[in-house]
Design an enzyme around this catalytic site. Structure first.
Site, PDB file in Angstrom:
ATOM      1  N   LYS A 172      -4.040  10.847   4.775  1.00 27.94           N
ATOM      2  CA  LYS A 172      -3.702  10.124   6.002  1.00 27.94           C
ATOM      3  C   LYS A 172      -2.654  10.944   6.756  1.00 27.94           C
ATOM      4  CE  LYS A 172      -4.219   6.845   2.478  1.00 27.94           C
ATOM      5  NZ  LYS A 172      -5.581   6.510   2.581  1.00 27.94           N
ATOM      6  N   HIS A 204      -9.336  11.473   1.654  1.00 27.23           N
ATOM      7  CA  HIS A 204      -8.477  10.302   1.497  1.00 27.23           C
ATOM      8  C   HIS A 204      -7.100  10.498   2.135  1.00 27.23           C
ATOM      9  CE1 HIS A 204      -6.143   7.191  -0.786  1.00 27.23           C
ATOM     10  NE2 HIS A 204      -7.265   6.511  -0.571  1.00 27.23           N
ATOM     11  N   HIS A 208       0.815  -1.212   0.000  1.00 32.24           N
ATOM     12  CA  HIS A 208       0.000   0.000   0.000  1.00 32.24           C
ATOM     13  C   HIS A 208       0.852   1.266   0.000  1.00 32.24           C
ATOM     14  CE1 HIS A 208      -3.253   2.682   1.815  1.00 32.24           C
ATOM     15  NE2 HIS A 208      -3.857   2.135   0.783  1.00 32.24           N
ATOM     16  N   ASP A 247      16.756  10.827  -7.936  1.00 36.45           N
ATOM     17  CA  ASP A 247      18.176  11.213  -7.818  1.00 36.45           C
ATOM     18  C   ASP A 247      18.683  11.263  -6.381  1.00 36.45           C
ATOM     19  OD1 ASP A 247      18.283  11.363 -10.531  1.00 36.45           O
ATOM     20  OD2 ASP A 247      18.237  13.547 -10.647  1.00 36.45           O
ATOM     21  N   ASP A 306       0.050  18.820  18.888  1.00 39.25           N
ATOM     22  CA  ASP A 306       0.591  19.986  19.601  1.00 39.25           C
ATOM     23  C   ASP A 306       1.324  20.984  18.709  1.00 39.25           C
ATOM     24  OD1 ASP A 306      -0.445  18.959  21.897  1.00 39.25           O
ATOM     25  OD2 ASP A 306       1.465  18.306  22.752  1.00 39.25           O
ATOM     26  N   LYS A 310       3.209   4.420  -1.176  1.00 42.89           N
ATOM     27  CA  LYS A 310       3.307   5.355  -2.290  1.00 42.89           C
ATOM     28  C   LYS A 310       4.631   6.088  -2.126  1.00 42.89           C
ATOM     29  CE  LYS A 310      -1.349   4.886  -1.709  1.00 42.89           C
ATOM     30  NZ  LYS A 310      -1.979   4.313  -0.506  1.00 42.89           N
TER      31      LYS A 310
END
Length: 501
Positions: free
Chosen positions: A421, A419, A241, A248, A426, A243
């Protein structure tokens, strides 16, 4: 589609054979059936005593006790007794860090202790798990999938040495067409281009013809965990899952954004698709490049150069610290990302804001949120107004009542699917990555993300969260109690099986 259908049929055949076996035993071998029923009770007790989350154990216990013979056979057939899954990946260590590099990370932890004393224990715990703490890292926050993908495309076009990409979904369309063109062009010009994509996430969206075109141009591909393998062990349930885009060595991207048109609102799915992501430039980029290299080599891939070639070459003079974290089912029951979230919630003194499209959590996470709310911490949970998975959302709703009772504020994003996450505590530390607040992300999927301590990017995330709440409807406890009875029942029935959703 054919592979997916065949996989579903094979699973159905397994279940049918096991149920038939249980029926035959019950009819013709009464004593053997009784012994297996006793074995099922013993199995349920052993499941309860195992380490691991309550959700994982509850689903199996219910199955084993409700269908004693079939349940125990499926439990061992599907390797429910082995939560640590290696999926055929080679057992290799990540790229080696020298003793000096490890000491540098520990020194930065000590510096963090002086500058932000509330958070050094979190950084120290992750450092002991091998996730190094870096300074000299410029973090850029993207409040939408459009901005994230546009910036990433510009960066890909400037690549000179290598491009590494690892994604759950690669879907043909406008976005992928632009990215694919750049990858092919760079590969033909001698840039080292490697792509990992998840089979389940991409199998109905990326054609074999497109894969052949990429390979012909020089792009190296790895297909993660084909769904037709390991059907008898339910390993198809364990997905990549992550991404990640690495360019470079100096730049990496991560977040909730996949390579598909809906993430940039080029097509409309579930209203407005609200996502987020982050770009790291400098020393902290190595944290995710290292994770990509580790996955690539565990899948049997090779690199053109030694590991150190792919390290960052720049060190921007910036404030704050960066710590990239990765997780996967093969290190269960140790779950660094879930543990990091628990620490952020428990150590927050003033506020904890969380965005997640899904909510399916174990008792420790639920207790941490409720304790924080009861302690006067401003805990806010931002969820979609238009969900993409109705069953998963009904499950999420089953947690709302208790959370609201303990002072947790819940906001539903009215324009569509939230969508992104992210977790912010604080106004000092923030996480942006691929991790949902659910059992799949914590236990079943390979995930990643970046923790930022005392970086300007934390304020950028807070501004975006404020913008989300301005477009959201805040749930009130008394109003929530009046929701339709059928939704209450649906959530209660789904709750024990959170680990399978």
């Amino acid at each position: 589609m054919l592979r997916l259908v065949l996989t579903a049929l094979l699973l159905a055949v397994q279940v049918a054979v096991v149920l038939l076996l249980a029926h035959v035993l019950h009819q013709r071998m009464v004593y053997a059936y009784a012994l297996l029923q006793l074995a099922a009770i013993i199995c349920a007790v052993r499941i309860y005593q195992r380490s691991g989350g309550v959700s994982y154990k509850a689903g199996w216990i219910i199955l084993v006790l409700s269908l004693p013979v079939a349940g125990i056979v499926l439990y061992y057939l599907w390797h429910g007794n082995h939560p640590d899954k290696r999926l055929g990946l080679k057992k290799l260590p990540p790229p080696r860090e020298t003793e000096m590099q490890q000491q540098d990370s520990r020194r930065r932890v000590e510096k963090l202790r002086r500058e932000l004393p509330a958070w050094w224990r979190l950084a120290s715990q992750l450092d002991r798990h091998g996730y190094r703490l870096y300074a000299n890292t410029d973090a850029t926050y993207f409040s939408s999938g459009e901005a994230y993908l546009e910036d990433m495309l510009r960066c890909l076009e400037e690549a000179e040495h290598f491009i590494f990409m690892e994604y759950y979904i690669v879907s043909e369309g406008e976005i992928w067409g632009e990215i694919s063109r750049v990858l092919q062009q760079k590969a033909r010009s001698g840039v080292e281009v490697k792509l990992i994509f998840d089979d389940f996430g991409s199998m109905l969206r990326l054609s074999r013809q497109e894969m052949d075109v990429l390979r012909t141009s020089g792009v190296e591909l790895q297909l993660f965990n084909p769904v037709h393998q390991y059907v008898n062990r339910l390993f198809f349930n364990y997905r990549d899952h992550r991404k990640i885009t690495c360019v470079d060595g100096d730049t990496v991207y991560t977040g909730g954004v996949n390579l598909a048109d809906e993430y940039a609102n080029r097509i409309v799915r579930f209203g407005h698709w609200k996502d987020c992501g982050i770009r790291l430039d400098g020393q902290g980029a190595w944290g995710l490049t290292r994770q990509f290299i580790h996955m690539w080599e565990r899948m049997g891939g090779t690199l053109q150069w030694e590991h150190d070639y792919y390290r960052p070459r720049t060190a921007p003079d910036t404030s704050g610290f960066c710590q990239c974290v990765a997780d996967g089912p093969d290190n269960n029951p140790v779950n660094p990302v879930e543990d990091a979230f628990l620490q952020m919630i428990a150590m927050a003194r003033h506020m904890v804001y969380i965005t997640t499209p899904y909510l399916a959590i174990d008792e420790p996470m639920m207790r941490a949120l409720c304790l924080a709310g009861d302690s006067g911490v401003d805990v806010r949970l931002l969820v979609p107004g238009i969900p993409d998975h109705k069953m998963a959302y009904l499950l999420a709703e089953s947690y709302f009542d208790e959370l609201l009772r303990h002072g947790v504020k819940i906001y539903r994003y009215e324009p569509g699917l939230l969508h992104g996450k992210s977790v912010m505590a604080d106004r000092e530390v923030a996480f942006v990555g691929t991790v949902n607040m659910d059992y799949r992300s914590f236990q079943l999927h390979f995930e990643c993300g970046a923790l930022l301590y005392g970086a300007p990017m934390v304020e950028q995330l807070l501004e975006d969260m404020d913008h989300i709440m301005a477009q959201s409807h805040q749930l009130e406890l008394e109003q929530w109690k009046k929701r339709p009875f059928r939704r209450k029942v649906a959530g209660a029935l789904l709750r024990p099986f959170a680990n399978w959703m």
